[in-house]
Design an enzyme around this catalytic site. Sequence first.
Site, PDB file in Angstrom:
ATOM      1  N   GLU A 120       0.833  -1.198   0.000  1.00 11.19           N
ATOM      2  CA  GLU A 120       0.000   0.000   0.000  1.00 11.19           C
ATOM      3  C   GLU A 120       0.875   1.258   0.000  1.00 11.19           C
ATOM      4  O   GLU A 120       1.945   1.294   0.601  1.00 11.19           O
ATOM      5  CB  GLU A 120      -0.916  -0.005   1.223  1.00 11.19           C
ATOM      6  N   CYS A 133       3.317   8.670   1.092  1.00  8.34           N
ATOM      7  CA  CYS A 133       3.810   7.763   2.132  1.00  8.34           C
ATOM      8  C   CYS A 133       4.118   6.426   1.467  1.00  8.34           C
ATOM      9  O   CYS A 133       3.225   5.752   0.958  1.00  8.34           O
ATOM     10  CB  CYS A 133       2.727   7.636   3.208  1.00  8.34           C
ATOM     11  N   CYS A 140       6.431  -6.732   7.956  1.00  8.88           N
ATOM     12  CA  CYS A 140       7.506  -6.171   8.783  1.00  8.88           C
ATOM     13  C   CYS A 140       8.020  -7.270   9.702  1.00  8.88           C
ATOM     14  O   CYS A 140       7.238  -8.107  10.154  1.00  8.88           O
ATOM     15  CB  CYS A 140       6.953  -5.001   9.626  1.00  8.88           C
ATOM     16  N   CYS A 144       5.563  -4.063  16.595  1.00  9.34           N
ATOM     17  CA  CYS A 144       5.111  -2.997  17.498  1.00  9.34           C
ATOM     18  C   CYS A 144       3.630  -3.268  17.801  1.00  9.34           C
ATOM     19  O   CYS A 144       2.840  -3.499  16.882  1.00  9.34           O
ATOM     20  CB  CYS A 144       5.323  -1.640  16.850  1.00  9.34           C
ATOM     21  N   CYS A 147       0.596  -1.454  15.979  1.00 12.41           N
ATOM     22  CA  CYS A 147       0.712  -1.215  14.533  1.00 12.41           C
ATOM     23  C   CYS A 147       0.132  -2.373  13.730  1.00 12.41           C
ATOM     24  O   CYS A 147       0.486  -3.530  13.960  1.00 12.41           O
ATOM     25  CB  CYS A 147       2.189  -1.021  14.171  1.00 12.41           C
ATOM     26  N   GLY A 205       6.603  -1.552   6.632  1.00  8.47           N
ATOM     27  CA  GLY A 205       7.974  -2.045   6.783  1.00  8.47           C
ATOM     28  C   GLY A 205       8.905  -1.103   7.499  1.00  8.47           C
ATOM     29  O   GLY A 205       8.597   0.070   7.731  1.00  8.47           O
ATOM     30  N   GLU A 206      10.059  -1.649   7.865  1.00  8.10           N
ATOM     31  CA  GLU A 206      11.104  -0.882   8.546  1.00  8.10           C
ATOM     32  C   GLU A 206      12.188  -0.557   7.506  1.00  8.10           C
ATOM     33  O   GLU A 206      12.953  -1.451   7.120  1.00  8.10           O
ATOM     34  CB  GLU A 206      11.657  -1.718   9.723  1.00  8.10           C
ATOM     35  N   SER A 237      11.445   7.281   8.315  1.00  6.98           N
ATOM     36  CA  SER A 237      11.059   6.991   9.701  1.00  6.98           C
ATOM     37  C   SER A 237      11.559   5.617  10.100  1.00  6.98           C
ATOM     38  O   SER A 237      11.394   4.648   9.355  1.00  6.98           O
ATOM     39  CB  SER A 237       9.533   7.045   9.831  1.00  6.98           C
ATOM     40  N   SER A 259      10.389   6.694  15.600  1.00  8.53           N
ATOM     41  CA  SER A 259       9.153   6.248  16.256  1.00  8.53           C
ATOM     42  C   SER A 259       9.469   6.013  17.729  1.00  8.53           C
ATOM     43  O   SER A 259       9.852   4.917  18.123  1.00  8.53           O
ATOM     44  CB  SER A 259       8.661   4.953  15.613  1.00  8.53           C
ATOM     45  N   LEU A 260       9.296   7.044  18.536  1.00  3.70           N
ATOM     46  CA  LEU A 260       9.722   6.960  19.939  1.00  3.70           C
ATOM     47  C   LEU A 260       8.630   6.291  20.783  1.00  3.70           C
ATOM     48  O   LEU A 260       8.842   5.230  21.367  1.00  3.70           O
ATOM     49  CB  LEU A 260      10.025   8.372  20.456  1.00  3.70           C
ATOM     50  N   HIS A 261       7.494   6.925  20.908  1.00  6.32           N
ATOM     51  CA  HIS A 261       6.280   6.356  21.512  1.00  6.32           C
ATOM     52  C   HIS A 261       6.311   6.079  23.007  1.00  6.32           C
ATOM     53  O   HIS A 261       5.273   5.799  23.605  1.00  6.32           O
ATOM     54  CB  HIS A 261       5.825   5.091  20.783  1.00  6.32           C
ATOM     55  N   ASN A 336      -4.476   5.392  15.658  1.00 10.42           N
ATOM     56  CA  ASN A 336      -5.465   5.009  14.651  1.00 10.42           C
ATOM     57  C   ASN A 336      -5.838   3.557  14.861  1.00 10.42           C
ATOM     58  O   ASN A 336      -4.983   2.680  14.739  1.00 10.42           O
ATOM     59  CB  ASN A 336      -4.885   5.202  13.240  1.00 10.42           C
ATOM     60  N   CYS A 379      -1.698   6.488   9.617  1.00 10.10           N
ATOM     61  CA  CYS A 379      -0.469   5.905  10.179  1.00 10.10           C
ATOM     62  C   CYS A 379      -0.769   4.590  10.873  1.00 10.10           C
ATOM     63  O   CYS A 379      -1.661   4.517  11.715  1.00 10.10           O
ATOM     64  CB  CYS A 379       0.128   6.798  11.256  1.00 10.10           C
TER      65      CYS A 379
HETATM   66  N1  SAH Z   1       8.677   1.084  10.446  1.00  7.53           N
HETATM   67  C1  SAH Z   1       8.935   2.477  10.453  1.00  7.53           C
HETATM   68  C2  SAH Z   1       8.155   3.184   9.391  1.00  7.53           C
HETATM   69  C3  SAH Z   1       6.640   3.167   9.613  1.00  7.53           C
HETATM   70  S1  SAH Z   1       6.176   4.790   9.956  1.00  7.53           S
HETATM   71  C4  SAH Z   1       8.668   3.045  11.820  1.00  7.53           C
HETATM   72  O1  SAH Z   1       8.101   2.335  12.642  1.00  7.53           O
HETATM   73  O2  SAH Z   1       9.068   4.179  12.075  1.00  7.53           O
HETATM   74  C5  SAH Z   1       4.609   4.661  10.582  1.00  7.53           C
HETATM   75  C6  SAH Z   1       4.472   5.493  11.825  1.00  7.53           C
HETATM   76  O3  SAH Z   1       3.144   5.288  12.346  1.00  7.53           O
HETATM   77  C7  SAH Z   1       5.419   5.031  12.931  1.00  7.53           C
HETATM   78  O4  SAH Z   1       5.794   6.111  13.739  1.00  7.53           O
HETATM   79  C8  SAH Z   1       4.539   4.091  13.686  1.00  7.53           C
HETATM   80  O5  SAH Z   1       5.043   3.851  14.970  1.00  7.53           O
HETATM   81  C9  SAH Z   1       3.228   4.822  13.681  1.00  7.53           C
HETATM   82  N2  SAH Z   1       2.084   3.943  13.938  1.00  7.53           N
HETATM   83  C10 SAH Z   1       2.032   2.605  13.829  1.00  7.53           C
HETATM   84  N3  SAH Z   1       0.795   2.160  14.148  1.00  7.53           N
HETATM   85  C11 SAH Z   1       0.061   3.244  14.450  1.00  7.53           C
HETATM   86  C12 SAH Z   1      -1.296   3.442  14.828  1.00  7.53           C
HETATM   87  N4  SAH Z   1      -2.142   2.406  14.907  1.00  7.53           N
HETATM   88  N5  SAH Z   1      -1.722   4.697  15.051  1.00  7.53           N
HETATM   89  C13 SAH Z   1      -0.884   5.743  14.901  1.00  7.53           C
HETATM   90  N6  SAH Z   1       0.397   5.629  14.545  1.00  7.53           N
HETATM   91  C14 SAH Z   1       0.878   4.391  14.320  1.00  7.53           C
HETATM   92 FE1  SF4 Z   2       7.116  -2.286  11.648  1.00  5.23          FE
HETATM   93 FE2  SF4 Z   2       7.123   0.396  11.977  1.00  5.23          FE
HETATM   94 FE3  SF4 Z   2       4.852  -1.032  12.319  1.00  5.23          FE
HETATM   95 FE4  SF4 Z   2       6.841  -1.228  14.096  1.00  5.23          FE
HETATM   96  S1  SF4 Z   2       5.634   0.620  13.621  1.00  5.23           S
HETATM   97  S2  SF4 Z   2       5.663  -2.943  13.230  1.00  5.23           S
HETATM   98  S3  SF4 Z   2       8.634  -1.075  12.769  1.00  5.23           S
HETATM   99  S4  SF4 Z   2       5.989  -0.799  10.409  1.00  5.23           S
END
Ligand code: SAH
Ligand code: SF4
Length: 399
Positions: A120, A133, A140, A144, A147, A205-206, A237, A259-261, A336, A379
Amino acid sequence: MSLALNIDHSSAPRPAPSGRTPIVGLSKAEIAGKLGEMGLSERDQRMRASQLWNWVYVNGVTDFDRMANISKGLRAELAAAFDVSRPEIVSEQVSNDGTRKWLFRFRDPEHPNMPPVEVETVYIPESDRGTLCVSSQVGCTLTCSFCHTGTQKLVRNLTAGEILAQVMMARERLGDFPGGVRPTDGLVPAGESRAITNIVMMGMGEPLYNYDNVKKALLIASDGAGLSISKRRITLSTSGVVPKIGPTGDEIGVMLAISLHAVRDDLRDVLVPINKKWPLKELLEACRTYPGVSNAKRITFEYVMLKDINDSDADAKELVRLLAKIPAKINLIPFNPWPGSNYQCSDWDRIESFADIVNRAGYASPVRTPRGRDILAACGQLKSETERLKKKDRDAFML
Ligand code: SAH
Ligand code: SF4
């Protein structure tokens, strides 16, 4: 800039069994090398490689017969050696906020018998910019917990050509190539000559676990003779693949997002499990020393707002403290939801209170507006149906 310097041998393309090499994703030096094998002189190799790049990336041509400055005979030879076609679009959806999502299907050029994979790509139009995007992997390896992509096992890395093909297809559909027509459903930014002004590697993906292909694709995307999108308008990212952060700055030179979180290791271990390998201290150190980082070139820290998990005032204060010595931007992302997700988005007044603390510390407008939720394009909502094959089946297709 000498393109020969950009050759990345680990991701160098091998010809497909059909004998036709996909041209999107090849450096000029690689094209020149193939033209050398076809018997062209060194001078002609260089000239034709530049012409081919121009036809493909600047003009968006998908047919050798449109390459008017190349003779008919050579065009036929090129058509036998290279593939300029685009991938298949499985679907294109437009959200009620103008966000657009494509599902693309890619066949592995080296193993055409393998089942195709699907990824996608999302286009987010705003009044003054249009952001694409882009995905780097099918699925992946990381998991996480908030995600959707993380629930899809890695099927495979995308090639440099497949990463760029997402941009090329989106450009074509949005009428960004010369002579193109803008769509009438959905938005494009006003007053911009291009619908796509920015790229974010924030799809499936990463990207730093597919480093070589991502690097190759982004160097072509940012090359003035390629897709010509400034490195300042490209953001990669990562969830925190620490050893690849320095090389990203040195060798690719794009903007970085992390992606700190979470602000504590015990919580980040659960939300972003790669933290067990590279904890906060190491991650933040890699950010402090990110090549090229400055107040004019800040690192974006993404922070998903999860109700009662990471959204207290104390978390906000700790976030500000942790980032104090790093030129940083903070992006709060309302969670989301996706089918089967176990988290809830923080309440709006909680997000506001968190954002206030961040704002008072000098970070402007930190909340990212969710876009395209109705078509699962926001996201963390991306996922495709492609499944990883069992080894036995994979081996059978590879024969
Ligand atoms: N794998 C990389 C690139 C993906 S970027 C990474 O993790 O950084 C996608 C962004 O959306 C990341 O910051 C991810 O942590 C965030 N994300 C993942 N799931 C989400 C969700 N359900 N709601 C909001 N943000 C989310
Ligand atoms: Fe993979 Fe990024 Fe989703 Fe984590 S947030 S599972 S690294 S796509």
